[in-house]
Design an enzyme around this catalytic site. Sequence first.
Site, PDB file in Angstrom:
ATOM      1  N   LYS A 174       0.821  -1.213   0.000  1.00  0.00           N
ATOM      2  CA  LYS A 174       0.000   0.000   0.000  1.00  0.00           C
ATOM      3  C   LYS A 174       0.852   1.259   0.000  1.00  0.00           C
ATOM      4  CE  LYS A 174      -4.108  -2.002   2.196  1.00  0.00           C
ATOM      5  NZ  LYS A 174      -3.657  -3.396   2.250  1.00  0.00           N
ATOM      6  N   LYS A 178      -3.406   0.485   8.713  1.00  0.00           N
ATOM      7  CA  LYS A 178      -3.719  -0.504   7.682  1.00  0.00           C
ATOM      8  C   LYS A 178      -2.498  -1.348   7.372  1.00  0.00           C
ATOM      9  CE  LYS A 178      -6.007   0.821   4.057  1.00  0.00           C
ATOM     10  NZ  LYS A 178      -6.408   1.576   2.849  1.00  0.00           N
ATOM     11  N   GLY A 209      -9.137  -7.113   2.323  1.00  0.00           N
ATOM     12  CA  GLY A 209     -10.237  -7.808   2.977  1.00  0.00           C
ATOM     13  C   GLY A 209     -10.500  -7.333   4.390  1.00  0.00           C
ATOM     14  N   GLY A 210     -10.005  -6.125   4.752  1.00  0.00           N
ATOM     15  CA  GLY A 210     -10.235  -5.613   6.091  1.00  0.00           C
ATOM     16  C   GLY A 210      -9.306  -6.178   7.144  1.00  0.00           C
ATOM     17  N   HIS A 233     -17.045   3.899  -0.021  1.00  0.00           N
ATOM     18  CA  HIS A 233     -16.062   3.006  -0.634  1.00  0.00           C
ATOM     19  C   HIS A 233     -16.537   2.738  -2.060  1.00  0.00           C
ATOM     20  CE1 HIS A 233     -13.270  -0.664  -0.163  1.00  0.00           C
ATOM     21  NE2 HIS A 233     -13.577  -0.539  -1.435  1.00  0.00           N
ATOM     22  N   GLU A 251      -9.513   0.793  -5.902  1.00  0.00           N
ATOM     23  CA  GLU A 251     -10.436   1.206  -4.847  1.00  0.00           C
ATOM     24  C   GLU A 251     -10.175   2.653  -4.447  1.00  0.00           C
ATOM     25  OE1 GLU A 251     -10.724  -1.533  -1.646  1.00  0.00           O
ATOM     26  OE2 GLU A 251     -11.056  -3.254  -2.961  1.00  0.00           O
ATOM     27  N   ARG A 256      -6.522  -8.866  -8.457  1.00  0.00           N
ATOM     28  CA  ARG A 256      -7.217 -10.156  -8.564  1.00  0.00           C
ATOM     29  C   ARG A 256      -8.668  -9.885  -8.917  1.00  0.00           C
ATOM     30  NH1 ARG A 256     -10.094  -9.688  -3.820  1.00  0.00           N
ATOM     31  NH2 ARG A 256      -9.027  -8.668  -2.089  1.00  0.00           N
TER      32      ARG A 256
END
Length: 723
Positions: free
Chosen positions: A120, A162, A168-169, A212, A279, A297
């Site tokens: 990230k 993060k 996936g959180g 989101h 995202e 993916r």
Amino acid sequence: MRNAHFDKILIANRGEIACRVIRTARKLGIKTVAVYSDVDANSMHVQLADEAYCIGPAPSAESYLRMDKIVDACKRSGAQAVHPGYGFLSENAKFAELLAKEGIVFIGPPASAIVSMGSKSESKKIMENAGVPVVPGYHGENQDPGFLLEQAKNIGFPVLIKAVHGGGGKGMRTVFSADAFHSALESAQRESLKSFSSPAVLVEKFVTTPRHVEVQIFSDAHGNTACLWERDCSVQRRNQKIIEEAPAPGLSEEVRGRLGEKAVEAARAVGYRGAGTVEFIFDCDNGEFYFMEMNTRLQVEHPVTEMITGLDLVEWQLEVAAGNPLPLKQSQIPLVGHAFEARIYAENPRKDFLPDSGNVVHLSTPEPTHIFAPPLPAADTRLEQGFTAPGTIGVFYDPMIAKLVVHASTRNEALRVLRKALEEYRVVGVNTNVEFLRALAGHESFEKGDVETGFIKRHYDSLFPVISEPSSEVLAQAALFIVLRDHPVPTPSALSSPWTALASRRFGGDVYDRAITFENAQDAAEGAEGEVEVKDSERITVRVKSLSGGLFDVRVKTTQGEKVYNDVSAQLLSPTTLSSTLDSKSLRTTIVSQAPPPSLPASRAPNANERLHVFSSDGSCSGLKTTLVVPSPNWLISLGSDVLSASSGGATIKAPMPSVVVEVKVQVGQMVEKGDPVVVLESMKTETVLRARKSGVVRSVGCAKGEMVPEGKVLVDFEEEAK
């Protein structure tokens, strides 16, 4: 010239996504190879594939994450390519590199793109250089806790911690003050290490009212990149998506166009190939959007994009992996109607969405109508499922049971189709989020498209109304079900004798009269995180009296009063279907009995009691599940000798679900204040912190780090602080 498809592919995944890939491969005439762990030997994806190979024990680190075993399965089967699905190895650059070294095609992006977007921090630097806006924050390599705290203070609370790798959180925590930072950092790093083999995190400004919004992109090896429109995934719990829709509601064409352009620029900046999702965080307060991350993916929610475009994205993946160009140009990609995807999870929404596990004893679903065939239908229902009943939801993998996907010409029409489909869902054996999803789909603010990531918290009271006492109608049907099941009306036949033609109640006389006691199993209140306090239930009595001609009188007595139904007609059409007429209203109701395990002593109430799950057939609340407890008789309970009890004045912390103990934060004799963390559990890749409900001294600790504990096990026992 177009390249031919692969002859055989291996799916390095399990569950519904493995089944989803197999369906498209079958359509294209491609043979499929499944891999499975010991506990998945009889699973649906194994049954659907042309051949299958066991790759290890249940823990994913010993099976689905074992690259060497997957490569070995490819060599043994002759698979030419691997589809990774999502999760597990789908965003692992080393796996992509290993496959390339072995001459096996990875149905995904180049390893270089996975590395760039998998971090990230690095991805945000690349996006900044490409002119894509990013959220302010610290994305560097320094992981010293003190340094990260200083960065958080400079950014300004609240901040979001993060995991640098993965999604996936997992490894994500929101922190609202400096005092809570170190505890949240430790938890995020620990979860990140388990999920992505790296504890590295970044710290970002937490946008207080975010949406989101993500964009589906596709790139090929010929320089073509296309945007397949956006999805809104704002309504989340535990930082994980629960319902998705496409296109995103309330966006202007100008904003939609800019989102698509920036997503395409992001893909081109890393030389992307295949399916990916860019995202964005959309700030509801100022209308700006910021790059958040790129998932390299296929996404869980890809079906909503398929529904509005009429395209098969797995087929596109296979085309690109075979070296072919994108099937359509940007100008040819349709956007028709509106679609929703609701994720059906084994979890308990009223217990902070804690994942559940256990045996699924009954499962019935809405009838799917979807096929990939344009033109798109006016209304369409699709079910993505990798599980059938009877079966078991274990603790090793994600608790998603299925994905329910619908499509219609408008958003309101799609919501109507979604609500109807959710009403037709019937699951017994584990807690699910079906009724929560139905409440969400019918919520006034959701219907208006007024969504953001804090939606559930903001509307908690209306999404989780106080559970009322079961209706007299439901109670009457439950009692009739028990009477007809325990004393069935015989079917006359030419070969019958008095021993088979007469019901058991005839031996007591012509009139059968039985009083049945129920308790409302849903009479519960939420406690601290990971806890539920069960109220003292008022017992409910229903008296059923049989009359001649197959009719019954039913008298229901509750705390609210008494209701009498006379001359009731009732019969069992199947072991789970009751047909009855109450007050001139004809009803056909699904009722499923869940008996206790044979090995469980009757003294372990309430788990040793039979439970009846009644799915209402009233048109105003069709499909609403009411769970009733049929208490074991006192004489049976008295036979048990191993009742677990706590001494007076004490308090206990129990495991809310089957879990692995990650950390025990207290020891015997320690003074604990109300709200202090006591035990950290992990179930289905999700950590749960159990906290003290009251202040007191630890009297005993009944668990250890690394131990697998069952639901209900006493983990910590307290001596409450004297008042």
